[in-house]
Design an enzyme around this catalytic site. Structure first.
Site, PDB file in Angstrom:
ATOM      1  N   ARG A  69       0.847  -1.192   0.000  1.00 43.54           N
ATOM      2  CA  ARG A  69       0.000   0.000   0.000  1.00 43.54           C
ATOM      3  C   ARG A  69       0.886   1.248   0.000  1.00 43.54           C
ATOM      4  NH1 ARG A  69      -1.885   0.876   4.393  1.00 43.54           N
ATOM      5  NH2 ARG A  69      -1.155  -0.922   5.565  1.00 43.54           N
ATOM      6  N   TYR A 196      -1.391  -3.593  -7.081  1.00 42.32           N
ATOM      7  CA  TYR A 196      -1.074  -4.366  -5.877  1.00 42.32           C
ATOM      8  C   TYR A 196      -2.161  -4.307  -4.807  1.00 42.32           C
ATOM      9  CZ  TYR A 196       0.935  -6.402  -1.845  1.00 42.32           C
ATOM     10  OH  TYR A 196       1.103  -7.236  -0.778  1.00 42.32           O
ATOM     11  N   LYS A 205      -9.605  -2.479   1.619  1.00 39.23           N
ATOM     12  CA  LYS A 205      -9.356  -1.317   2.470  1.00 39.23           C
ATOM     13  C   LYS A 205     -10.133  -0.090   1.986  1.00 39.23           C
ATOM     14  CE  LYS A 205      -7.049  -3.564   5.377  1.00 39.23           C
ATOM     15  NZ  LYS A 205      -5.796  -4.143   5.286  1.00 39.23           N
ATOM     16  N   HIS A 225     -10.648  -2.380  11.415  1.00 39.07           N
ATOM     17  CA  HIS A 225      -9.547  -3.225  10.928  1.00 39.07           C
ATOM     18  C   HIS A 225      -9.334  -4.348  11.943  1.00 39.07           C
ATOM     19  CE1 HIS A 225      -5.088  -3.257   9.335  1.00 39.07           C
ATOM     20  NE2 HIS A 225      -5.804  -4.183   8.776  1.00 39.07           N
ATOM     21  N   SER A 247      -1.384  -3.420  10.326  1.00 37.27           N
ATOM     22  CA  SER A 247      -0.996  -4.311   9.248  1.00 37.27           C
ATOM     23  C   SER A 247       0.259  -5.109   9.609  1.00 37.27           C
ATOM     24  CB  SER A 247      -0.735  -3.492   7.976  1.00 37.27           C
ATOM     25  OG  SER A 247      -1.895  -2.756   7.657  1.00 37.27           O
ATOM     26  N   CYS A 249       0.719  -7.299  11.892  1.00 35.38           N
ATOM     27  CA  CYS A 249       0.968  -7.421  13.333  1.00 35.38           C
ATOM     28  C   CYS A 249       0.212  -8.587  13.947  1.00 35.38           C
ATOM     29  CB  CYS A 249       0.614  -6.123  14.040  1.00 35.38           C
ATOM     30  SG  CYS A 249       1.789  -4.804  13.670  1.00 35.38           S
ATOM     31  N   ASN A 253      -2.883 -14.533  11.920  1.00 39.05           N
ATOM     32  CA  ASN A 253      -2.377 -15.590  12.797  1.00 39.05           C
ATOM     33  C   ASN A 253      -3.282 -15.828  13.992  1.00 39.05           C
ATOM     34  OD1 ASN A 253       0.521 -16.793  12.202  1.00 39.05           O
ATOM     35  ND2 ASN A 253       0.366 -14.761  11.294  1.00 39.05           N
ATOM     36  N   ASP A 276      -9.342  -9.715   8.949  1.00 34.92           N
ATOM     37  CA  ASP A 276      -8.839  -8.374   8.630  1.00 34.92           C
ATOM     38  C   ASP A 276      -9.858  -7.257   8.855  1.00 34.92           C
ATOM     39  OD1 ASP A 276      -6.444  -6.991   7.638  1.00 34.92           O
ATOM     40  OD2 ASP A 276      -7.652  -6.440   5.902  1.00 34.92           O
ATOM     41  N   SER A 374       5.082 -10.187   0.637  1.00 39.10           N
ATOM     42  CA  SER A 374       4.475 -11.123  -0.319  1.00 39.10           C
ATOM     43  C   SER A 374       3.247 -11.746   0.342  1.00 39.10           C
ATOM     44  CB  SER A 374       5.473 -12.200  -0.730  1.00 39.10           C
ATOM     45  OG  SER A 374       6.013 -12.849   0.397  1.00 39.10           O
ATOM     46  N   ARG A 375       2.275 -12.109  -0.477  1.00 42.64           N
ATOM     47  CA  ARG A 375       0.972 -12.486   0.084  1.00 42.64           C
ATOM     48  C   ARG A 375       0.346 -13.647  -0.658  1.00 42.64           C
ATOM     49  NH1 ARG A 375      -1.605  -8.725   4.089  1.00 42.64           N
ATOM     50  NH2 ARG A 375       0.029  -7.216   4.453  1.00 42.64           N
TER      51      ARG A 375
END
Ligand code: GTP
Ligand code: SPV
Ligand code: MN
Length: 592
Positions: A69, A196, A205, A225, A247, A249, A253, A276, A374-375
C-alpha cells in the site's frame, strides 16, 4: 446484465473517459474465471503452479516498484479539508476529480474493461453492501473473485439500488502518477498506476474500511480493521473476540490459531470468522454483533508455516493466488522465508531473478527470495477452522474488543481498560512499529489508533467521537483490552512465544469478561496476576517471565503520555474532551 440506470450510466461514462476496446461483465461463473486464468497465463500475468500439489494455484509477480500500500499517495477527498485531514492526505473533491479524470483519459485504449459487481458481506444480507469495480486488470478480477462475492447474483441482489463506484487502471504503473483516491461524500473510489493488493482490490481497504467507516459514522455502525474469532470451551460454549492490530501485526495468525496441546486436550477449539475487517452493529439485544464482509484472505506469506499457522498454510493449498513469493523450479511450487528451513536450490525470486536460497548482496546480507510483504489470496472456505457463523447474516456477538501493536518495550503482554471510554482511549493511543505492509521505513514506532490510521475515511477526531457515541448505544458493552505479543529482551528476541500460545492470554481476557478472575489495578488499567496466565506446557517461560512481561514502567509511560499529548495536538480540535480527560487521569495515576 442489469437495467439499473445508475450502473449503466457509470459504465457508459467510464467507457467515454477510459476508452477501452471492449467491456466484459464478470458473471462469477467458474467457466468465465477459468478462461480468464488461462488468458492471464497466456499473457504472462500469472504462472500456473504444479496442479497436482497446488490445484488451482497461480503465482504473480508485481513490478518492483509496486509491492505494498502507498499511504503517501492515498487520499481522502472531501469538500472541507477538516473532514479528512490532518491524518489523511486531503484533496478538495473537484480538484481531485479533475486530476483523476485527466489521468484516466484514454487510459484503457487497446485494453478490455472488466465490470466486477461485488458484495461485501453475504449476497442479499441486509447488512451487506455492494460495489462495482471497473478495471483493466485481469489480476484484479481474479483476486476480487476470491476476496469478495462477485457476479450475476450480486447484480440481481442490487436491483435498482445504490452501490459504491470503483474505478481502477494499472495504467503504466508510474509511481509519480499513482493515486488511490477516495470520495466518501460521492460513494466513489478511483485508483490508478498500481496493481497491488490494498491499492487496487477496491472492496477491501478502500471500500470496507475507508468508505464504510464514513458510512458507519453517518448510519450508526462501525467498520474496523479487526479479525473476528470464536473460542469454544470444553463445555461447547463459543465466545467471540474482535481484535484490531496494525498491518502485519498478527491478525491472520490470531484469527486461525491452533490451541496449545494442553488446551486441545481439554477440548478447546478456535473458529475463524474473519482475519482483517469487521463490520460491527448494535444488535436488538444491546450487544455488539460483527460480520466479516470479505470472502477470502489476503495474508502475509513470510513467517507462515506448519508450526506458526497451519490453518493459513492449509488455506493456500488450492485455488490460491500467490504474489511476490519464490517459485521453486524443481517442482513448480512456492516458497518464502519462514516456510521451512530448506529454501529451494533452483528457484526464481520475487523479482523474477534466478535464486538459490544462498545468495548474498554486496554487504554480505542474505538476499531474500520472497518480498517481506508477499501475500496469498485464498478463499475463506479453504480454512480448516472457518466458523459455521461465517455467513450468519447478523454476524456473531462480541464479548471482548482487543487492541494491540508491535512494541518492543512499554506495552505489557495484556491489560484491561476500566470502562468503555477508557477503552476508546486505550485504542486511540495505540502505537506500533511500522511493517512492510506499506511502503516506507520499517520498524519505526508511530501512533496507529485502533489500527485504523491508514484506513479512517474521515477526520480522526470525529472517528474517536463516533467510538465514544457508540458506547452510549451499547447496553451490553464488550470489555476492551490491549495486548502486545512483541515485547523483546535485551538481545532483541521476542519474550512471549506468541502464535497458538496467545490463546493463554485470550483465556484470561474471557475470564475477565465473565468476572471469573481477579486482576491488579495499575495506572494504565487492570493487569493479570502472573499466576493467572496459564503457562503449563510452555518451555522456558516461568511465572517470573510473565511478571516481567506484565511490568508497567511508570517513567516510560509518563514519557508515553507526552507522545500521546502531542499526537492529540496534531489531530486538532475535534479530539473529544472525553479523551483529554482520560489522558489527565492517566497522568495523575502515573504520578501517584
Ligand atoms: P495484514 O494482513 O497486513 O493486516 O497483517 P496481519 O495483522 O493479519 O498479520 P499476520 O497475522 O499476517 O502476521 C504478520 C507477521 O507477524 C507474520 O510474519 C507473523 O509470523 C508475525 N506474527 C503473527 N503473530 C505473531 C506472534 O504472536 N508473535 C510473533 N513474534 N510474531 C507474530
Ligand atoms: C494491510 O496492509 O493491512 C493488508 C494488506 O491487509 S492490503 O490489502 O494491501 O491493505
Ligand atoms: Mn490488514
Amino acid at each position: 446484465m442489469t437495467q439499473n440506470k445508475k450502473v449503466l450510466e457509470f459504465i457508459e461514462q467510464t467507457k467515454q473517459l477510459c476508452q477501452p476496446d471492449n467491456i466484459v461483465w464478470i458473471d462469477g461463473s467458474e467457466a468465465q474465471l477459468e478462461a480468464l486464468r488461462a488468458q492471464a497465463v497466456e499473457e504472462g500475468i500469472l504462472i500456473k503452479l504444479n496442479q497436482e500439489k497446488l490445484p488451482g494455484c497461480y503465482l504473480h509477480r508485481t513490478e518492483v516498484n509496486d509491492v505494498a500500500r502507498v499511504e503517501g499517495r492515498t487520499f481522502i477527498c472531501s469538500k472541507n479539508k477538516d473532514d479528512s485531514a490532518p491524518i489523511n492526505n486531503w484533496m478538495e473533491t473537484t480538484e481531485a476529480m479533475n486530476l483523476m479524470n485527466g489521468l484516466f483519459n484514454g487510459v484503457m485504449k487497446g485494453r478490455t474493461m472488466y465490470v466486477i459487481p461485488y458484495s461485501m458481506g453475504a449476497v442479499g444480507s441486509k447488512f451487506s453492501k455492494i460495489g462495482i469495480e471497473l478495471t483493466d486488470s485481469v489480476y484484479v478480477v481474479l483476486n476480487m473473485a476470491i476476496m469478495t462475492r462477485v457476479g450475476k447474483a450480486v447484480i440481481d441482489a442490487l436491483g435498482d439500488g445504490d452501490f459504491i463506484k470503483g474505478l481502477h487502471s494499472y495504467a503504466d504503473l508510474c509511481e509519480e502518477r499513482r493515486y488511490i483516491m477516495h470520495f466518501p461524500e460521492e460513494n466513489t473510489i478511483m485508483s490508478i498506476n498500481s496493481n497491488y493488493g490494498g491499492n487496487v482490490l477496491l472492496g477491501k481497504k478502500c471500500f470496507a474500511l475507508r468508505i464504510a467507516s464514513f458510512l458507519g459514522k453517518n448510519e450508526g455502525w462501525m467498520a474496523e480493521h479487526m479479525l473476528i474469532l470464536g473460542i469454544e470451551n470444553p463445555q461447547g460454549e463459543i465466545k467471540y473476540i474482535a481484535a484490531a492490530f496494525p498491518s502485519a501485526c498478527g491478525k491472520t495468525n490470531l484469527a486461525m490459531l491452533i490451541p496449545p496441546e494442553i488446551y486441545k486436550n481439554k477440548g478447546y477449539k478456535v473458529w475463524c470468522v474473519g482475519d482483517d475487517i469487521a463490520w460491527i452493529r448494535v444488535g436488538e439485544d444491546g450487544r455488539l454483533w460483527a460480520v466479516n464482509p470479505e470472502n477470502g484472505f489476503f495474508g502475509v506469506a513470510p513467517g507462515t508455516n506448519m508450526k506458526s499457522n497451519p490453518n493459513a498454510l492449509l488455506s493456500t493449498k488450492n485455488n490460491t493466488i500467490f504474489t511476490n513469493v519464490v517459485q521453486n523450479l524443481d517442482d513448480n511450487t512456492v516458497w518464502w522465508e519462514g516456510l521451512d528451513k530448506n529454501p529451494p536450490k533452483n528457484a526464481i525470486d520475487w523479482k523474477g531473478n534466478p535464486w538459490n536460497g544462498d545468495m548474498k548482496d554486496a554487504d554480505g546480507k542474505a538476499i531474500k527470495g520472497a518480498h517481506p510483504n508477499s501475500r496469498f489470496t485464498a478463499p475463506t472456505v479453504n480454512c480448516p477452522c472457518l466458523s459455521d457463523q461465517f455467513e450468519a447474516p447478523n454476524g456473531v456477538p462480541i464479548s471482548a474488543i482487543v487492541f494491540g501493536g508491535r512494541r518492543a518495550k512499554t506495552a505489557p503482554l495484556v491489560y484491561q481498560s476500566k470502562d468503555w471510554n477508557n477503552g476508546v482511549f486505550v485504542g486511540s493511543i495505540m502505537a506500533s512499529e511500522t511493517t512492510a505492509a506499506a511502503t516506507g521505513a520499517v520498524g519505526v514506532v508511530r501512533r496507529d489508533p485502533m489500527a485504523m490510521r491508514p484506513f479512517v475515511g474521515y477526520n480522526m477526531g470525529d472517528y474517536f467521537k463516533h467510538w465514544i457515541e457508540m458506547g452510549d448505544k451499547i447496553k451490553n458493552q464488550p470489555k476492551i483490552f490491549n495486548v502486545n505479543w512483541f515485547r523483546t529482551d535485551d538481545e532483541g528476541n521476542f519474550i512471549w512465544p506468541g502464535f497458538g500460545d496467545n490463546l493463554r492470554v485470550l483465556e484470561w481476557i474471557l475470564a475477565r469478561c465473565e468476572d471469573k478472575v481477579d486482576a491488579k489495578e495499575t495506572a494504565i488499567g487492570y493487569v493479570p496476576n502472573a499466576k493467572d496466565i496459564n503457562i503449563e506446557g510452555l518451555d522456558g517461560i516461568t511465572e517470573e517471565t510473565i511478571e516481567d512481561l506484565l511490568t508497567i514502567d511508570n517513567a516510560q509511560w509518563l514519557k508515553e503520555t507526552e507522545g500521546i499529548e502531542s499526537f492529540y495536538g496534531e489531530l486538532g480540535e475535534r479530539v473529544p474532551a472525553e479523551l483529554y480527560a482520560q489522558l489527565e487521569t492517566l497522568k495523575k495515576n502515573l504520578n501517584k
